[in-house]
Design an enzyme around this catalytic site. Structure first.
Site, PDB file in Angstrom:
ATOM      1  N   GLU A  44       0.792  -1.222   0.000  1.00 28.59           N
ATOM      2  CA  GLU A  44       0.000   0.000   0.000  1.00 28.59           C
ATOM      3  C   GLU A  44       0.824   1.271   0.000  1.00 28.59           C
ATOM      4  O   GLU A  44       1.973   1.284   0.443  1.00 28.59           O
ATOM      5  CB  GLU A  44      -0.888   0.016   1.244  1.00 28.59           C
ATOM      6  CG  GLU A  44      -2.057  -0.901   1.059  1.00 28.59           C
ATOM      7  CD  GLU A  44      -2.968  -0.880   2.241  1.00 28.59           C
ATOM      8  OE1 GLU A  44      -4.183  -0.832   2.042  1.00 28.59           O
ATOM      9  OE2 GLU A  44      -2.477  -0.892   3.367  1.00 28.59           O
ATOM     10  N   CYS A  96       3.153   8.281   1.379  1.00 30.49           N
ATOM     11  CA  CYS A  96       3.789   7.265   2.227  1.00 30.49           C
ATOM     12  C   CYS A  96       3.893   5.983   1.395  1.00 30.49           C
ATOM     13  O   CYS A  96       2.884   5.488   0.895  1.00 30.49           O
ATOM     14  CB  CYS A  96       2.878   7.089   3.441  1.00 30.49           C
ATOM     15  SG  CYS A  96       3.316   5.745   4.520  1.00 30.49           S
ATOM     16  N   CYS A 121       6.693  -7.479   6.577  1.00 30.16           N
ATOM     17  CA  CYS A 121       7.880  -7.030   7.315  1.00 30.16           C
ATOM     18  C   CYS A 121       8.291  -8.150   8.252  1.00 30.16           C
ATOM     19  O   CYS A 121       7.438  -8.810   8.843  1.00 30.16           O
ATOM     20  CB  CYS A 121       7.559  -5.761   8.113  1.00 30.16           C
ATOM     21  SG  CYS A 121       9.019  -5.078   8.953  1.00 30.16           S
ATOM     22  N   CYS A 124       7.313  -6.133  15.114  1.00 32.32           N
ATOM     23  CA  CYS A 124       6.977  -5.199  16.195  1.00 32.32           C
ATOM     24  C   CYS A 124       5.552  -5.508  16.685  1.00 32.32           C
ATOM     25  O   CYS A 124       4.645  -5.725  15.881  1.00 32.32           O
ATOM     26  CB  CYS A 124       7.076  -3.749  15.720  1.00 32.32           C
ATOM     27  SG  CYS A 124       8.724  -3.354  15.101  1.00 32.32           S
ATOM     28  N   CYS A 141       2.300  -3.397  15.568  1.00 30.72           N
ATOM     29  CA  CYS A 141       2.151  -3.076  14.149  1.00 30.72           C
ATOM     30  C   CYS A 141       1.488  -4.220  13.374  1.00 30.72           C
ATOM     31  O   CYS A 141       1.925  -5.372  13.465  1.00 30.72           O
ATOM     32  CB  CYS A 141       3.541  -2.783  13.577  1.00 30.72           C
ATOM     33  SG  CYS A 141       3.577  -2.594  11.788  1.00 30.72           S
ATOM     34  N   CYS A 185      -0.300   4.297   8.836  1.00 30.12           N
ATOM     35  CA  CYS A 185       0.805   3.392   8.579  1.00 30.12           C
ATOM     36  C   CYS A 185       0.760   2.273   9.609  1.00 30.12           C
ATOM     37  O   CYS A 185       0.413   2.481  10.753  1.00 30.12           O
ATOM     38  CB  CYS A 185       2.119   4.146   8.723  1.00 30.12           C
ATOM     39  SG  CYS A 185       2.365   5.364   7.440  1.00 30.12           S
TER      40      CYS A 185
HETATM   41  N1  SAH Z   1       9.477  -0.047   9.343  1.00 31.76           N
HETATM   42  C1  SAH Z   1       9.633   1.347   9.428  1.00 31.76           C
HETATM   43  C2  SAH Z   1       8.695   2.125   8.528  1.00 31.76           C
HETATM   44  C3  SAH Z   1       7.284   1.618   8.423  1.00 31.76           C
HETATM   45  S1  SAH Z   1       6.275   1.706   9.871  1.00 31.76           S
HETATM   46  C4  SAH Z   1       9.504   1.810  10.845  1.00 31.76           C
HETATM   47  O1  SAH Z   1       9.057   1.028  11.672  1.00 31.76           O
HETATM   48  O2  SAH Z   1       9.884   2.941  11.103  1.00 31.76           O
HETATM   49  C5  SAH Z   1       5.804   3.418   9.817  1.00 31.76           C
HETATM   50  C6  SAH Z   1       5.463   4.017  11.178  1.00 31.76           C
HETATM   51  O3  SAH Z   1       4.186   3.556  11.656  1.00 31.76           O
HETATM   52  C7  SAH Z   1       6.480   3.654  12.264  1.00 31.76           C
HETATM   53  O4  SAH Z   1       6.852   4.790  13.004  1.00 31.76           O
HETATM   54  C8  SAH Z   1       5.678   2.676  13.094  1.00 31.76           C
HETATM   55  O5  SAH Z   1       6.190   2.608  14.362  1.00 31.76           O
HETATM   56  C9  SAH Z   1       4.286   3.243  13.016  1.00 31.76           C
HETATM   57  N2  SAH Z   1       3.238   2.308  13.412  1.00 31.76           N
HETATM   58  C10 SAH Z   1       3.172   0.995  13.152  1.00 31.76           C
HETATM   59  N3  SAH Z   1       2.047   0.461  13.675  1.00 31.76           N
HETATM   60  C11 SAH Z   1       1.386   1.467  14.284  1.00 31.76           C
HETATM   61  C12 SAH Z   1       0.157   1.548  14.983  1.00 31.76           C
HETATM   62  N4  SAH Z   1      -0.607   0.481  15.166  1.00 31.76           N
HETATM   63  N5  SAH Z   1      -0.228   2.747  15.465  1.00 31.76           N
HETATM   64  C13 SAH Z   1       0.547   3.842  15.257  1.00 31.76           C
HETATM   65  N6  SAH Z   1       1.718   3.833  14.611  1.00 31.76           N
HETATM   66  C14 SAH Z   1       2.144   2.653  14.113  1.00 31.76           C
HETATM   67 FE1  SF4 Z   2       8.087  -3.523  10.396  1.00 30.97          FE
HETATM   68 FE2  SF4 Z   2       5.907  -2.475  11.474  1.00 30.97          FE
HETATM   69 FE3  SF4 Z   2       8.112  -2.744  12.934  1.00 30.97          FE
HETATM   70 FE4  SF4 Z   2       8.039  -0.886  10.970  1.00 30.97          FE
HETATM   71  S1  SF4 Z   2       6.788  -0.920  12.827  1.00 30.97           S
HETATM   72  S2  SF4 Z   2       9.683  -2.356  11.418  1.00 30.97           S
HETATM   73  S3  SF4 Z   2       6.746  -1.983   9.468  1.00 30.97           S
HETATM   74  S4  SF4 Z   2       6.909  -4.428  12.054  1.00 30.97           S
END
Ligand code: SAH
Ligand code: SF4
Length: 354
Positions: free
Chosen positions: A99, A112, A119, A123, A126, A342
């Site tokens: 996306e 974005c 991934c 995390c 996420c 995101c």
């Molecule tokens: N992998 C990279 C970029 C993609 S994630 C990273 O982690 O930085 C993009 C952003 O969305 C990151 O700052 C991540 O921490 C945030 N993010 C992911 N899941 C989220 C959620 N459920 N609520 C708010 N922010 C979230």
């Molecule tokens: Fe991957 Fe989501 Fe962690 Fe970013 S926040 S590194 S997209 S698992």
């Protein structure tokens, strides 16, 4: 020739692209200006594919089509929110879904983009992390998200895209082989200023150091989410591999090379990482490298019953940071009803499409 043998023009660095096209047109006894015509089209916002290039003779269009691949991912779905935020779901050649999200604000139009299908970082807050890893995107697949959206934005009167952030699906610094060329192509090919391009990472130290070695001034966002190693490790498994002190060292190196300001992303999860004491520790870290702090209310995801912090708690956090002399802003979630945030992306997409 099948697809594998045709060179993907959107994956080539601008210099490589020129070289290949020069060879191609020389072999065909074509004038040198054909190279400029073709490069101009590729780095423009017209439809992809050479058949649309009506400024070339038909035989030349066909010869290009036979030797090069010039393709954007298929649009699986476009959803538009009331606030103008638009979410694009792309289907890649292997059927994988990724996306992009286009976010208009008063002075900017930010796109974005995704750097991986899924991934591998896992995390816990996420949705992409929970869904796991499919595959790396190619440089062309990263750049094509920009190219295709550029045309859509022009058609829909959104205007030009002013900023690109690598904050869609995937960890960009875990796909450096494609992300580095994609940065060069956006910057030198599409002429998007380096300061308008932000790479967001969860903290891949060697990747941060590699980025520090580049001469361009790309912006860096670090997904911090916790200012203490133990808590951070509960949210971000990668913390065990690259612990906070080593991460801070890498960020200092990045800054020493280019003096660019780093942004800390801090997703606020109720009763998980929003205790006021943590704001004090966060302020210390931010001051160490003069980082800007973005506070983002957590976006609820499937598989987790966590909630966003209360507005009051977020405001308290903000105030503590501000009093400590840290530049901070609270980012309001955009496009909520289309789940455009995101990290929200794929869970919803797969549920709806499979
Ligand atoms: N992998 C990279 C970029 C993609 S994630 C990273 O982690 O930085 C993009 C952003 O969305 C990151 O700052 C991540 O921490 C945030 N993010 C992911 N899941 C989220 C959620 N459920 N609520 C708010 N922010 C979230
Ligand atoms: Fe991957 Fe989501 Fe962690 Fe970013 S926040 S590194 S997209 S698992």
């Amino acid at each position: 020739m099948d697809d594998k043998n045709r060179q993907d023009v959107l994956s080539l660095l601008p210099d490589e692209l020129r070289d290949r096209l020069r060879d191609h047109f020389t072999r065909r006894d074509q004038p040198a200006y054909r190279v400029d015509q073709t490069v101009g089209w590729i780095y423009g916002a017209g439809p992809s594919g050479f058949h649309a290039m009506t400024n070339l003779p038909a035989a030349e269009r066909e010869a290009l089509e036979a030797n090069f691949r010039f393709q954007e991912p298929e649009v699986a779905r476009i959803s538009k929110a009331r606030d103008g935020t638009a979410k694009f779901l792309w289907r890649l050649t292997g059927g994988e879904l990724v996306e992009s999200v286009l976010i208009p604000s008063r002075s900017r139009l930010t796109l974005c983009i995704s750097s991986q299908a899924g991934c591998a970082m896992g995390c816990t807050f996420c949705a992409t992390g929970w869904a796991g890893f499919d595959r790396q995107l190619t440089a062309g697949e990263i750049v094509a998200q920009y190219r295709a959206t550029l045309r859509w934005a022009a058609d829909e009167a959104y205007g030009p895209i002013t900023n690109v952030v690598y904050m869609g699906m995937g960890e960009p610094l875990a796909n450096r082989k494609a992300v580095h060329p994609s940065l060069t192509i956006l910057n030198q090919g599409f002429e998007l200023g380096a300061r308008r391009i932000t790479v967001s990472t969860v903290g891949v130290v060697p990747g941060i150091l590699e980025l520090a070695d580049r001469p361009e001034q790309f912006e860096l966002a670090l997904s911090l989410h916790a200012p203490e190693p133990e808590l951070r490790a509960q949210l971000i498994p990668l913390e065990q591999r690259y612990p906070l002190p080593s991460l801070m060292e890498a960020l200092k190196t990045y800054q020493a090379r280019g003096g660019r300001r780093i942004t800390f992303e801090y997703t606020m999860i109720r009763d998980v990482n929003d205790a006021p004491e943590l704001a004090v520790t966060l302020a210390d870290l931010a001051r160490e490298i003069r980082a800007f702090v973005n506070l983002i209310p957590f976006n609820p995801i499937p598989f987790q019953d966590w909630r966003p912090s209360s507005d009051q708690r977020i405001e308290e956090f903000r105030r503590i940071l501000e009093r400590a002399g840290v530049s901070v802003q609270v980012r309001t979630p955009r496009g909520r009803e289309i789940e455009a945030a995101c990290g929200q992306l794929r869970a919803d997409a797969e549920a709806g499409l499979r």
